[in-house]
Design a protein around this motif. Structure first.
Motif, mmCIF file in Angstrom:
data_model
loop_
_atom_site.group_PDB
_atom_site.id
_atom_site.type_symbol
_atom_site.label_atom_id
_atom_site.label_comp_id
_atom_site.label_asym_id
_atom_site.label_seq_id
_atom_site.Cartn_x
_atom_site.Cartn_y
_atom_site.Cartn_z
ATOM 1 N N ASN A 105 0.809 -1.217 0.000
ATOM 2 C CA ASN A 105 0.000 0.000 0.000
ATOM 3 C C ASN A 105 0.846 1.272 0.000
ATOM 4 N N GLU A 106 0.251 2.341 -0.477
ATOM 5 C CA GLU A 106 0.877 3.662 -0.440
ATOM 6 C C GLU A 106 1.194 4.033 1.004
ATOM 7 N N GLY A 107 2.384 4.602 1.231
ATOM 8 C CA GLY A 107 2.790 5.021 2.565
ATOM 9 C C GLY A 107 3.378 3.913 3.415
ATOM 10 N N VAL A 108 3.509 2.715 2.849
ATOM 11 C CA VAL A 108 4.004 1.544 3.569
ATOM 12 C C VAL A 108 5.338 1.111 2.968
ATOM 13 N N ASN A 148 2.810 0.133 -4.489
ATOM 14 C CA ASN A 148 2.270 1.494 -4.415
ATOM 15 C C ASN A 148 2.969 2.304 -3.331
ATOM 16 N N GLY A 149 3.617 1.616 -2.413
ATOM 17 C CA GLY A 149 4.427 2.254 -1.380
ATOM 18 C C GLY A 149 5.893 2.132 -1.738
ATOM 19 N N THR A 150 6.692 1.530 -0.827
ATOM 20 C CA THR A 150 8.142 1.440 -1.033
ATOM 21 C C THR A 150 8.614 0.007 -0.793
ATOM 22 N N LEU A 151 9.434 -0.485 -1.709
ATOM 23 C CA LEU A 151 10.111 -1.767 -1.547
ATOM 24 C C LEU A 151 11.604 -1.489 -1.517
ATOM 25 N N VAL A 152 12.269 -1.876 -0.403
ATOM 26 C CA VAL A 152 13.702 -1.642 -0.228
ATOM 27 C C VAL A 152 14.412 -2.993 -0.196
#
Length: 198
Positions: free
Chosen positions: A56-59, A81-85
């Motif tokens: 999700n966005e913001g996650v 939609n959020g961030t994958l590091v």
């Protein structure tokens, strides 16, 4: 430990927290990462054929535990939609996304002969994907990452910690961003693709 909850009406599994053991989401599973999620030491997350996986966005989903990893198989449907590091200690393997000629074009044509489109399901970045500070992810047989107009892919390095990536294709929609501060060990193909949301 990871926190799971299921919406029975929509058959959606929500997950957040820490994954500390190998975990697999299989065909027919719909998974939404709705809170920050970390892949811990010696743990791996597998998203297999027929599963739909959304951050999700913001996650933020972080893969940086010692010997940790995330795997997206060829027919998984992945939306970041959020961030994958992908951190220094983590790895990512993915086989999702195939390039096909646009409908109506000669089906014998290849992606280099005609303007390509992505065959769904696939791997789409609407948020941010970061290969961070020394990660070693030169894929052996990777697929295609589609980056939307709002999407960003970063390959970052700090001092002697140089990230290495390669052997995959980035499909950039108009307005997408790719920042490269690392080594492309096997090459990265960068192509323009139409905006899939249009």
């Amino acid at each position: 430990l990871a926190s799971y909850s299921t919406d029975a009406a929509d058959e959606i599994t929500y997950i957040s927290g820490d994954i500390k053991a190998d975990t697999s989401f299989d065909d027919g599973t719909i998974v939404v990462v709705n809170g920050n999620l970390n892949i811990a030491d010696n743990a791996h997350l597998y998203v297999t054929d027929g599963a739909k996986f959304t951050v999700n966005e913001g996650v933020t989903l972080t893969v940086n535990g010692e010997n940790s990893g995330i795997y997206f198989s060829s027919k998984a449907d992945v939306d970041i939609n959020g961030t994958l590091v992908i951190g220094e200690k983590g790895t990512m393997d993915f086989y999702t996304g195939k390039l096909m000629p646009q409908t109506g074009q000669d089906q014998a044509a290849t992606a280099t002969d005609a303007e390509p489109v992505l065959e769904e399901p696939g791997f789409t970045i609407n948020g941010t994907l970061t290969f961070q500070n020394g990660t070693q992810s030169p894929f052996t047989e990777a697929g295609v990452i589609a980056v939307s107009s709002a999407g960003v892919v970063n390959v970052t390095s700090v001092g002697a910690k140089v990230s290495t990536v390669g052997n995959f294709t980035l499909g950039l929609m108009p307005g997408a961003t790719f920042n490269m501060r690392g080594i492309a060990s096997e090459g990265i193909a960068i192509i323009a693709i139409p905006d899939l949301s249009a």
